[in-house]
Every structure is written in C-alpha cells, then in structure tokens.
Motif scaffolding. Structure first.
Motif, PDB file in Angstrom:
ATOM      1  N   ASP A   1      35.388  46.969  31.687  1.00 47.57           N
ATOM      2  CA  ASP A   1      34.708  48.270  31.692  1.00 47.57           C
ATOM      3  C   ASP A   1      35.664  49.450  31.495  1.00 47.57           C
ATOM      4  O   ASP A   1      35.814  50.316  32.371  1.00 47.57           O
ATOM      5  CB  ASP A   1      33.886  48.449  32.977  1.00 47.57           C
ATOM      6  CG  ASP A   1      32.646  47.561  33.008  1.00 47.57           C
ATOM      7  OD1 ASP A   1      32.364  46.892  31.989  1.00 47.57           O
ATOM      8  OD2 ASP A   1      31.964  47.533  34.048  1.00 47.57           O
TER       9      ASP A   1
ATOM     10  N   THR B   1      33.600  59.537  34.995  1.00 45.08           N
ATOM     11  CA  THR B   1      32.622  59.206  33.953  1.00 45.08           C
ATOM     12  C   THR B   1      31.347  60.023  34.170  1.00 45.08           C
ATOM     13  O   THR B   1      31.092  60.495  35.280  1.00 45.08           O
ATOM     14  CB  THR B   1      32.228  57.710  33.995  1.00 45.08           C
ATOM     15  OG1 THR B   1      31.754  57.394  35.312  1.00 45.08           O
ATOM     16  CG2 THR B   1      33.372  56.803  33.624  1.00 45.08           C
TER      17      THR B   1
ATOM     18  N   ASP C   1      27.398  46.432  37.774  1.00 49.52           N
ATOM     19  CA  ASP C   1      26.358  47.153  38.517  1.00 49.52           C
ATOM     20  C   ASP C   1      25.391  46.194  39.217  1.00 49.52           C
ATOM     21  O   ASP C   1      24.218  46.524  39.410  1.00 49.52           O
ATOM     22  CB  ASP C   1      25.576  48.089  37.580  1.00 49.52           C
ATOM     23  CG  ASP C   1      26.279  49.430  37.381  1.00 49.52           C
ATOM     24  OD1 ASP C   1      27.252  49.702  38.098  1.00 49.52           O
ATOM     25  OD2 ASP C   1      25.838  50.190  36.505  1.00 49.52           O
TER      26      ASP C   1
ATOM     27  N   ALA D   1      35.866  52.620  30.784  1.00 54.18           N
ATOM     28  CA  ALA D   1      34.581  53.296  30.981  1.00 54.18           C
ATOM     29  C   ALA D   1      34.516  54.747  30.532  1.00 54.18           C
ATOM     30  O   ALA D   1      33.439  55.262  30.243  1.00 54.18           O
ATOM     31  CB  ALA D   1      34.214  53.222  32.466  1.00 54.18           C
TER      32      ALA D   1
ATOM     33  N   HIS E   1      32.692  58.357  39.450  1.00 54.25           N
ATOM     34  CA  HIS E   1      33.715  57.569  38.776  1.00 54.25           C
ATOM     35  C   HIS E   1      33.203  56.146  38.533  1.00 54.25           C
ATOM     36  O   HIS E   1      32.281  55.684  39.211  1.00 54.25           O
ATOM     37  CB  HIS E   1      34.984  57.476  39.629  1.00 54.25           C
ATOM     38  CG  HIS E   1      35.771  58.764  39.666  1.00 54.25           C
ATOM     39  ND1 HIS E   1      35.272  59.922  40.210  1.00 54.25           N
ATOM     40  CD2 HIS E   1      37.029  59.051  39.225  1.00 54.25           C
ATOM     41  CE1 HIS E   1      36.175  60.890  40.089  1.00 54.25           C
ATOM     42  NE2 HIS E   1      37.249  60.393  39.501  1.00 54.25           N
ATOM     43  N   THR E   2      33.813  55.497  37.573  1.00 53.59           N
ATOM     44  CA  THR E   2      33.588  54.073  37.330  1.00 53.59           C
ATOM     45  C   THR E   2      34.926  53.364  37.504  1.00 53.59           C
ATOM     46  O   THR E   2      35.956  53.852  37.025  1.00 53.59           O
ATOM     47  CB  THR E   2      33.049  53.837  35.903  1.00 53.59           C
ATOM     48  OG1 THR E   2      31.842  54.585  35.730  1.00 53.59           O
ATOM     49  CG2 THR E   2      32.779  52.361  35.648  1.00 53.59           C
TER      50      THR E   2
ATOM     51  N   ALA F   1      31.419  48.376  40.157  1.00 57.50           N
ATOM     52  CA  ALA F   1      31.871  49.388  39.203  1.00 57.50           C
ATOM     53  C   ALA F   1      31.950  50.770  39.833  1.00 57.50           C
ATOM     54  O   ALA F   1      32.612  51.659  39.297  1.00 57.50           O
ATOM     55  CB  ALA F   1      30.950  49.406  37.990  1.00 57.50           C
ATOM     56  N   HIS F   2      31.257  50.965  40.947  1.00 53.29           N
ATOM     57  CA  HIS F   2      31.284  52.276  41.605  1.00 53.29           C
ATOM     58  C   HIS F   2      31.583  52.076  43.089  1.00 53.29           C
ATOM     59  O   HIS F   2      30.872  51.331  43.766  1.00 53.29           O
ATOM     60  CB  HIS F   2      29.947  53.000  41.427  1.00 53.29           C
ATOM     61  CG  HIS F   2      29.511  53.091  39.992  1.00 53.29           C
ATOM     62  ND1 HIS F   2      30.116  53.944  39.085  1.00 53.29           N
ATOM     63  CD2 HIS F   2      28.582  52.409  39.302  1.00 53.29           C
ATOM     64  CE1 HIS F   2      29.541  53.798  37.904  1.00 53.29           C
ATOM     65  NE2 HIS F   2      28.603  52.869  38.003  1.00 53.29           N
TER      66      HIS F   2
ATOM     67  N   ASP G   1      28.146  54.616  31.089  1.00 55.05           N
ATOM     68  CA  ASP G   1      29.222  54.908  32.040  1.00 55.05           C
ATOM     69  C   ASP G   1      30.136  53.696  32.276  1.00 55.05           C
ATOM     70  O   ASP G   1      30.947  53.719  33.205  1.00 55.05           O
ATOM     71  CB  ASP G   1      28.643  55.430  33.360  1.00 55.05           C
ATOM     72  CG  ASP G   1      27.638  54.474  33.996  1.00 55.05           C
ATOM     73  OD1 ASP G   1      26.932  53.766  33.260  1.00 55.05           O
ATOM     74  OD2 ASP G   1      27.582  54.424  35.241  1.00 55.05           O
ATOM     75  N   HIS G   2      29.985  52.665  31.446  1.00 57.21           N
ATOM     76  CA  HIS G   2      30.852  51.478  31.529  1.00 57.21           C
ATOM     77  C   HIS G   2      31.622  51.218  30.239  1.00 57.21           C
ATOM     78  O   HIS G   2      32.565  50.435  30.240  1.00 57.21           O
ATOM     79  CB  HIS G   2      30.016  50.232  31.867  1.00 57.21           C
ATOM     80  CG  HIS G   2      29.411  50.307  33.233  1.00 57.21           C
ATOM     81  ND1 HIS G   2      29.866  49.551  34.289  1.00 57.21           N
ATOM     82  CD2 HIS G   2      28.429  51.098  33.732  1.00 57.21           C
ATOM     83  CE1 HIS G   2      29.178  49.869  35.372  1.00 57.21           C
ATOM     84  NE2 HIS G   2      28.305  50.803  35.061  1.00 57.21           N
TER      85      HIS G   2
ATOM     86  N   THR H   1      28.445  59.420  35.138  1.00 56.20           N
ATOM     87  CA  THR H   1      27.606  58.409  35.776  1.00 56.20           C
ATOM     88  C   THR H   1      26.568  59.077  36.656  1.00 56.20           C
ATOM     89  O   THR H   1      26.429  60.305  36.656  1.00 56.20           O
ATOM     90  CB  THR H   1      28.487  57.414  36.547  1.00 56.20           C
ATOM     91  OG1 THR H   1      27.682  56.329  37.008  1.00 56.20           O
ATOM     92  CG2 THR H   1      29.185  58.069  37.734  1.00 56.20           C
TER      93      THR H   1
END
Ligand SMILES: [Zn+2]
Length: 253
Positions: free
Chosen positions: A29, A9, A139, A31, A17-18, A176-177, A63-64, A11
């Motif tokens: 998400d 993503t 997040d 994403a 990445h997500t 998410a990350h 990014d989600h 991000t």
C-alpha cells in the motif's frame, strides 16, 4: 520483520494517514498521492537491506494506492525492475504487472507471506499472513476509525465471512490505519459489534414499520446513531443500507 511508515493520505476521518508496510523486498500500500509523502516513502524504501522490487496493494481504494505508480517509476528509474501486484478484481488507474489470488505466497526475502482473499469491504481485498500469524490487514480492521462496509461495493455477509475466516489465523493485525492490534480479540470484537449494530437496525426498522413510517436508511440511521457523537450521517446511512440488505437476504426482510 514488519516495518511501518504512516503517510498522509486523503482518507476517511478520523484517520488522516495510511500505513505503508515493508517486509523484505515487498512494500504494501504505497498510499500517498502527495509528492512530499512519496519522497519520504522512497527514502524509507531505500533503507531496506533487501532491495525493494515489489509493490503489493491490499485493495484498490484511493487512500491505499495513490503512491504506487510513483514508487514503481522511481524504483525503475534507479535500475530496479519494480512491479505492482494486486488482486485481479482491483480497478486501478494504472497497469498491474501481475495479479495475486488466495493462497499465493510472496517470497519477501524475509519470510513468506500468504495472500488470503478477504472481500466485503472492497472487491479484491487481500490480507497477507506470515507463518507466525502476523497479518498485514489492509482495511479488514482499523486501529483508528471504523471500517465502512457500504453498498454498492461493500457487502456485509461477505465481510463477516472474511472476519470469521481470519479469526483462527491472525495472531496480530497490522491495519492500514492506526496501530497494530491483537488478532483474535479484535476480530471477535468486530463480529460482536456488527451483530449488535444489526440488531439495533432491525429494532429501528420494525419500529418504523409499526408506526407506518417509511423505512429508509436515513430514517433508520437517525434512530440507531442518535446520541453517538461524530458520526457522519452519510456514512451512517450507507452502513445502515448494508445492514438492511443483509436483513433482507437472511430473514426475508
Ligand atoms: Zn478501503
């Protein structure tokens, strides 16, 4: 059971990445805005033994949410009446099919997940808590990089309240990350780290005041983040701005 698919993503570095999570019929998400990653997501979604019909967004950051509409369209094209759900405060470039609020329970077909309203990083941020303490965390925390709490959207005290709220609840965090994290240790570390950074900002601000120099987020950030490699000066200044606002709210400036 929580399944995860990291997708590429746009991000914030160092994250690239997500994580897309899947529990039963629910995907969290979706994403990626990139076609190859969306195709990979769809193939992974179709591996689910319970047909996926719900896309839930932890919050509205780009990014989600970049693959949510494409996934809904693809699922609908194959005959599934798929829907996208998020908190009502989310601002999105597509329509929601419904909203989620604090306390709402998702029936995933693989155990219930309860939505917990956890704003501060983003308006309308939700995390999703299983009965065993597993938590899809969006997040709220990160396994890679840090969580930016930057004005105008970010609000430090609101974010700290969200961390404190999850402290007794989350046993394992699925951010998410990056990789999943222990709940209590991670949340305590985040609270400690923010308190330490706040103290550093207070000291730097007072030193500037004592020297008769203007107190700006950039000037404070240059002192606080001096010698820390890899810090983006813009985001450092935004973080400092959030902390300066917090100091003003809580200690009369
Ligand atoms: Zn975010």
């Amino acid at each position: 059971m929580i399944h995860v698919l990291p997708v590429r993503t746009p991000t914030l570095p160092p994250a690239t990445h997500t994580n897309v999570y899947r529990v039963g019929r629910v995907v969290f998400d979706a994403a990626s805005p990139y076609a190859d990653e969306q195709a990979r997501t769809l193939a992974w979604v179709r591996e689910s033994p319970v047909p996926v019909d719900t896309i839930v967004l932890t919050h509205h950051h780009h990014d989600h949410v970049g693959g949510a509409e494409a996934l809904r369209t693809a699922l609908r094209a194959s005959g599934t009446p798929a829907k996208i759900l998020a908190h009502r405060d989310s601002v999105l470039p597509f329509d929601l099919d419904g909203t989620l609020d604090d306390g709402d329970v998702l029936d995933t077909g693989d155990g219930p997940l309860r939505a917990v309203y956890t704003p501060g990083h983003a308006h309308g941020h939700l995390v999703f808590l299983a009965e065993n303490g597993d938590c899809i965390a969006g997040d709220l925390v990160a396994g890679t990089g840090t969580i930016v709490v930057a004005p105008p959207e970010g609000h430090l005290e609101t974010y700290l309240q969200s961390l404190r709220r999850m402290l007794p609840l989350a046993k394992r965090l699925y951010p998410a990350h990056g990789p999943d994290l222990p709940g209590e240790d991670t949340l305590r570390h985040y609270l400690f780290h923010r308190a330490m950074r706040t103290e550093q900002v207070r000291v730097a601000r007072d030193a500037l005041l004592a020297a008769g120099e203007p107190v700006t987020p950039v000037a404070v950030a240059e002192r606080v983040y001096a010698g820390i490699p890899g810090v983006d000066p813009l985001f450092a200044a935004l973080q400092v701005a959030a902390i300066l606002a917090w100091l003003e709210e809580h200690h009369g400036g």
